[in-house]
Every structure is written in structure tokens, then in C-alpha cells.
Motif scaffolding. Sequence first.
Motif, PDB file in Angstrom:
ATOM      1  N   ASP A  11      18.143  33.336  62.424  1.00  0.00           N
ATOM      2  CA  ASP A  11      17.997  32.131  62.528  1.00  0.00           C
ATOM      3  C   ASP A  11      18.253  31.318  61.239  1.00  0.00           C
ATOM      4  O   ASP A  11      18.795  30.339  61.306  1.00  0.00           O
ATOM      5  CB  ASP A  11      16.516  31.571  63.052  1.00  0.00           C
ATOM      6  N   ASP A  12      17.699  31.914  60.090  1.00  0.00           N
ATOM      7  CA  ASP A  12      18.200  31.119  58.992  1.00  0.00           C
ATOM      8  C   ASP A  12      18.564  32.036  57.665  1.00  0.00           C
ATOM      9  O   ASP A  12      17.864  33.189  57.787  1.00  0.00           O
ATOM     10  CB  ASP A  12      16.848  30.648  58.237  1.00  0.00           C
ATOM     11  N   LEU A  13      19.417  31.736  56.968  1.00  0.00           N
ATOM     12  CA  LEU A  13      20.104  32.620  55.725  1.00  0.00           C
ATOM     13  C   LEU A  13      19.862  31.845  54.443  1.00  0.00           C
ATOM     14  O   LEU A  13      20.146  30.677  54.530  1.00  0.00           O
ATOM     15  CB  LEU A  13      21.295  33.052  56.089  1.00  0.00           C
ATOM     16  N   SER A  14      19.600  32.715  53.463  1.00  0.00           N
ATOM     17  CA  SER A  14      19.888  32.041  52.185  1.00  0.00           C
ATOM     18  C   SER A  14      21.051  32.315  51.612  1.00  0.00           C
ATOM     19  O   SER A  14      21.887  32.853  52.549  1.00  0.00           O
ATOM     20  CB  SER A  14      18.671  32.767  51.217  1.00  0.00           C
ATOM     21  N   ARG A  15      21.643  31.585  50.637  1.00  0.00           N
ATOM     22  CA  ARG A  15      22.889  31.596  49.940  1.00  0.00           C
ATOM     23  C   ARG A  15      23.361  33.139  49.840  1.00  0.00           C
ATOM     24  O   ARG A  15      24.195  33.433  50.360  1.00  0.00           O
ATOM     25  CB  ARG A  15      23.311  30.618  49.217  1.00  0.00           C
ATOM     26  N   GLU A  16      22.372  33.777  49.035  1.00  0.00           N
ATOM     27  CA  GLU A  16      22.614  35.116  48.748  1.00  0.00           C
ATOM     28  C   GLU A  16      22.926  35.980  50.014  1.00  0.00           C
ATOM     29  O   GLU A  16      23.838  36.783  49.928  1.00  0.00           O
ATOM     30  CB  GLU A  16      21.561  35.640  47.812  1.00  0.00           C
ATOM     31  N   GLU A  17      22.002  35.856  51.181  1.00  0.00           N
ATOM     32  CA  GLU A  17      22.131  36.637  52.187  1.00  0.00           C
ATOM     33  C   GLU A  17      23.382  36.328  52.903  1.00  0.00           C
ATOM     34  O   GLU A  17      24.197  37.441  53.451  1.00  0.00           O
ATOM     35  CB  GLU A  17      20.964  36.328  53.291  1.00  0.00           C
ATOM     36  N   ALA A  18      23.679  35.054  53.035  1.00  0.00           N
ATOM     37  CA  ALA A  18      25.022  34.701  53.672  1.00  0.00           C
ATOM     38  C   ALA A  18      26.280  35.278  52.810  1.00  0.00           C
ATOM     39  O   ALA A  18      27.245  35.607  53.420  1.00  0.00           O
ATOM     40  CB  ALA A  18      25.017  32.965  53.643  1.00  0.00           C
ATOM     41  N   VAL A  19      26.115  35.490  51.689  1.00  0.00           N
ATOM     42  CA  VAL A  19      27.507  35.895  50.657  1.00  0.00           C
ATOM     43  C   VAL A  19      27.369  37.550  50.941  1.00  0.00           C
ATOM     44  O   VAL A  19      28.596  37.867  51.105  1.00  0.00           O
ATOM     45  CB  VAL A  19      27.216  35.584  49.369  1.00  0.00           C
ATOM     46  N   GLU A  20      26.216  38.138  51.206  1.00  0.00           N
ATOM     47  CA  GLU A  20      26.103  39.562  51.343  1.00  0.00           C
ATOM     48  C   GLU A  20      26.843  39.701  52.601  1.00  0.00           C
ATOM     49  O   GLU A  20      27.672  40.624  52.998  1.00  0.00           O
ATOM     50  CB  GLU A  20      24.940  39.941  51.198  1.00  0.00           C
ATOM     51  N   ARG A  21      26.520  39.033  53.768  1.00  0.00           N
ATOM     52  CA  ARG A  21      26.771  39.118  55.067  1.00  0.00           C
ATOM     53  C   ARG A  21      28.287  38.847  55.267  1.00  0.00           C
ATOM     54  O   ARG A  21      29.056  39.651  55.779  1.00  0.00           O
ATOM     55  CB  ARG A  21      26.091  38.413  55.912  1.00  0.00           C
ATOM     56  N   ALA A  22      28.882  37.699  54.459  1.00  0.00           N
ATOM     57  CA  ALA A  22      30.337  37.485  54.554  1.00  0.00           C
ATOM     58  C   ALA A  22      31.121  38.715  54.059  1.00  0.00           C
ATOM     59  O   ALA A  22      32.184  38.857  54.421  1.00  0.00           O
ATOM     60  CB  ALA A  22      30.358  35.930  54.074  1.00  0.00           C
ATOM     61  N   PHE A  23      30.826  39.025  52.788  1.00  0.00           N
ATOM     62  CA  PHE A  23      31.441  40.131  52.209  1.00  0.00           C
ATOM     63  C   PHE A  23      31.562  41.418  53.110  1.00  0.00           C
ATOM     64  O   PHE A  23      32.683  41.822  53.227  1.00  0.00           O
ATOM     65  CB  PHE A  23      30.670  40.628  50.765  1.00  0.00           C
ATOM     66  N   ALA A  24      30.274  41.553  53.733  1.00  0.00           N
ATOM     67  CA  ALA A  24      30.172  43.008  54.631  1.00  0.00           C
ATOM     68  C   ALA A  24      31.290  42.425  55.956  1.00  0.00           C
ATOM     69  O   ALA A  24      32.119  43.296  56.287  1.00  0.00           O
ATOM     70  CB  ALA A  24      28.912  43.148  55.138  1.00  0.00           C
ATOM     71  N   LEU A  25      31.268  41.648  56.526  1.00  0.00           N
ATOM     72  CA  LEU A  25      32.127  40.910  57.647  1.00  0.00           C
ATOM     73  C   LEU A  25      33.738  41.137  56.940  1.00  0.00           C
ATOM     74  O   LEU A  25      34.347  41.231  57.895  1.00  0.00           O
ATOM     75  CB  LEU A  25      31.833  39.474  58.032  1.00  0.00           C
ATOM     76  N   GLY A  26      33.832  40.502  55.709  1.00  0.00           N
ATOM     77  CA  GLY A  26      35.264  40.871  55.235  1.00  0.00           C
ATOM     78  C   GLY A  26      35.602  42.169  55.181  1.00  0.00           C
ATOM     79  O   GLY A  26      36.844  42.574  55.613  1.00  0.00           O
ATOM     80  N   VAL A  27      34.827  43.206  54.762  1.00  0.00           N
ATOM     81  CA  VAL A  27      35.089  44.574  54.674  1.00  0.00           C
ATOM     82  C   VAL A  27      35.158  45.045  56.093  1.00  0.00           C
ATOM     83  O   VAL A  27      36.228  45.930  56.315  1.00  0.00           O
ATOM     84  CB  VAL A  27      33.854  45.416  54.033  1.00  0.00           C
ATOM     85  N   ALA A  28      34.528  44.860  56.892  1.00  0.00           N
ATOM     86  CA  ALA A  28      34.700  45.233  58.466  1.00  0.00           C
ATOM     87  C   ALA A  28      35.984  44.589  59.112  1.00  0.00           C
ATOM     88  O   ALA A  28      36.541  45.566  59.655  1.00  0.00           O
ATOM     89  CB  ALA A  28      33.370  44.706  59.298  1.00  0.00           C
TER      90      ALA A  28
END
Length: 130
Positions: A11-28
Motif C-alpha cells: 500500500d505504501d513504499l519509501s523512496r528507497e523501496e520504490a527505487v529498488e523495485r523500479a530497478f528490479a522492474l527494469g531488469v525484468a
Amino acid sequence: MYDRTFDTEWDDLSREEAVERAFALGVAAGVDSPRPDELDRVLEAFPGSYDRSIVELAYDEGRTKALEANAERNDPDGEAVWNSLVDGLGAPREPPVPAALPGAIRELTLTERPRQGPPSSLDLPSMLRK
């Protein structure tokens, strides 16, 4: 790969979590397993353009690194590329955003030690040194 590593019920993400997820989504996305809906959710978690741009940079960095890793391999294996760029907990093996941002606006510049010696602009050119 992304689904095995990250919980998509958030439901909620910190900036660091969002950056990690975005990087992983880019890798995917770079290994032909894109998740555009999840990327949109991550981006929507931040209404400010600054935070959104950092998330977009992390996504682009992850996608670029995955495409480069695929190009370097004779037999591209998406799972091997994923494991080389993202650890088992979902964190990037290398910092995703500092490589994409100039040093002046990186978040962690205050924790780095100052450079020793004079600025490079005050150094003598090599032709004037003995």
C-alpha cells in the motif's frame, strides 16, 4: 522473477523501496518479462515529479544493465541476468541511481569524505611538471 522476489500486495513504499523495485522492474523488462502495471503503481505512489524521476531513472538503469548483460552472453539466460543484477532479497547488487545522477544531486554525498588536495582545476598541467 519479480513476483518471486517482491510482494505485489503493498500500500505504501519509501523512496528507497520504490527505487529498488523500479530497478528490479527494469531488469525484468530487459530480460523480456515486463511488468508495466507494477511500474505504474510504483510511480503513482509518488505524486512529486522529483521522486518520480528518480524512480524512472532506476527503472531505466535496471533495463539498460539487463540489456547489456544479455548482449555480453552468448546464450542469454534471463534467470542468470536477474541473479547477476538483483540479490535474493530484491536489492540491486550495485546502487541503481547514483550511476544515473550527477554527483551534486546524489543523496549520499554528505556521507562521503571530502577529496584531499587541491581541486583538479588548480593542478599544474602535465607539461609544466618535471
